[in-house]
Design a protein around this motif. Structure first.
Motif, PDB file in Angstrom:
ATOM      1  N   CYS A  92       0.814  -1.216   0.000  1.00  0.00           N
ATOM      2  CA  CYS A  92       0.000   0.000   0.000  1.00  0.00           C
ATOM      3  C   CYS A  92       0.846   1.264   0.000  1.00  0.00           C
ATOM      4  O   CYS A  92       0.410   2.312  -0.442  1.00  0.00           O
ATOM      5  CB  CYS A  92      -0.905  -0.009   1.221  1.00  0.00           C
ATOM      6  N   ASP A  93       2.068   1.187   0.530  1.00  0.00           N
ATOM      7  CA  ASP A  93       2.956   2.346   0.689  1.00  0.00           C
ATOM      8  C   ASP A  93       2.374   3.369   1.674  1.00  0.00           C
ATOM      9  O   ASP A  93       2.772   4.524   1.666  1.00  0.00           O
ATOM     10  CB  ASP A  93       3.230   3.014  -0.665  1.00  0.00           C
ATOM     11  N   CYS A  97      -0.840  -2.288   5.167  1.00  0.00           N
ATOM     12  CA  CYS A  97      -0.943  -3.704   4.795  1.00  0.00           C
ATOM     13  C   CYS A  97       0.113  -4.596   5.444  1.00  0.00           C
ATOM     14  O   CYS A  97      -0.073  -5.805   5.539  1.00  0.00           O
ATOM     15  CB  CYS A  97      -0.860  -3.854   3.277  1.00  0.00           C
ATOM     16  N   GLY A  98       1.242  -4.054   5.831  1.00  0.00           N
ATOM     17  CA  GLY A  98       2.284  -4.852   6.480  1.00  0.00           C
ATOM     18  C   GLY A  98       3.191  -5.611   5.527  1.00  0.00           C
ATOM     19  O   GLY A  98       4.107  -6.313   5.981  1.00  0.00           O
ATOM     20  N   CYS A 100       5.520  -4.617   3.840  1.00  0.00           N
ATOM     21  CA  CYS A 100       6.891  -4.076   3.868  1.00  0.00           C
ATOM     22  C   CYS A 100       7.579  -4.296   5.220  1.00  0.00           C
ATOM     23  O   CYS A 100       8.616  -3.681   5.478  1.00  0.00           O
ATOM     24  CB  CYS A 100       6.846  -2.585   3.576  1.00  0.00           C
ATOM     25  N   CYS A 112       7.821   1.238   4.848  1.00  0.00           N
ATOM     26  CA  CYS A 112       7.296   2.319   3.994  1.00  0.00           C
ATOM     27  C   CYS A 112       7.028   3.584   4.789  1.00  0.00           C
ATOM     28  O   CYS A 112       6.814   4.641   4.213  1.00  0.00           O
ATOM     29  CB  CYS A 112       6.035   1.877   3.260  1.00  0.00           C
TER      30      CYS A 112
HETATM   31  S1  FES Z   1       3.609  -1.188   1.986  1.00  0.00           S
HETATM   32 FE1  FES Z   1       1.749  -1.505   3.101  1.00  0.00          FE
HETATM   33  S2  FES Z   1       2.336  -1.116   5.159  1.00  0.00           S
HETATM   34 FE2  FES Z   1       4.108  -0.634   4.010  1.00  0.00          FE
END
Ligand code: FES
Ligand code: FES
Length: 221
Positions: A92-93, A97-98, A100, A112
């Protein structure tokens, strides 16, 4: 070309699935995503008067790195774009979402949401740094054993997060569902689900992820 060379390669479904399992827990994604080569040397940034750069030194998966980075570069983009550690995924950046999740000095964070230049002197561990040679980390083995993934996109973040989560539990840190704050809680399914709630799986492999974590933690299944 010999007669044998002209025969089409035939793999059983089991061989295909076993190959995919190994790639997912090591940080690669299938299908459609090729396994990538070892991390490349960091590129030298072009000198742009409009870009403010800073030098930062970090230890990534046990190896010291020195980088000159645009101060706006996230840790996630540093790992993926500058160092080639593409096992860490960008979902998701936005911290939602976790995918990363990596470990910084042993604690899990969303790569992120943090700037690389804030991590001078830190030790970063990505999914590529968990195995010792051919020896998978116990959580990687448990994810394979329990089929804790389908497409594998969230898997590196799930595994890094689980490593951090088990460390937090070992240290006696409570979660939102812990009722007794005086003693270390049992790692029930509810505890694991709450502690892993920052890691989203679009394939909904959650029951198997929970089973893998309990197995690696030595909890009864
Ligand atoms: S890319 Fe989703 S939490 Fe970092
Ligand atoms: S296994 Fe596909 S997103 Fe989790």
């Amino acid at each position: 070309m010999s007669a044998d060379d002209s025969r089409p390669l035939r793999l059983t479904r089991r061989q295909v699935l076993e190959g995919g399992a190994a790639l997912a827990v090591l940080g690669y994604v299938q299908p459609g995503f090729a396994a990538e080569a070892a991390p490349a040397a960091p590129p030298v940034l072009p000198s742009d008067p409009g870009v403010s750069t800073l030098s930062v030194r970090m230890t990534i998966n046990g190896v010291g790195r020195s980088l000159a980075l645009d101060t706006r570069t996230t840790l996630l983009d540093t790992l993926r774009e500058h160092l080639g550690f593409t096992g860490t995924k960008k979902g998701c950046d936005h911290g939602q979402c976790g995918a990363c999740t990596v470990l910084v000095n042993g604690r899990r964070i969303n790569a992120c949401l943090t700037l690389a230049v804030l991590h001078e002197g830190d030790a970063v561990t990505t999914i590529e740094g968990l195995a010792h040679g051919d020896q998978l980390h116990p959580l990687q083995s448990a994810f394979v054993h329990h089929d804790g993934f389908q497409c594998g996109y969230c898997t590196p973040g799930q595994i890094c997060s689980a490593v951090g989560m088990l460390g937090e539990h070992q240290a006696g840190m409570p979660s939102l569902v812990t009722e007794d704050l005086e003693s270390r809680p049992e790692l029930t399914d509810t505890e694991i689900r709450e502690r892993m709630s920052g890691n989203i799986c679009r394939c909904s492999a959650y029951p198997n992820i929970v089973a893998a974590i309990k197995d690696a933690a030595g909890e009864p299944l």
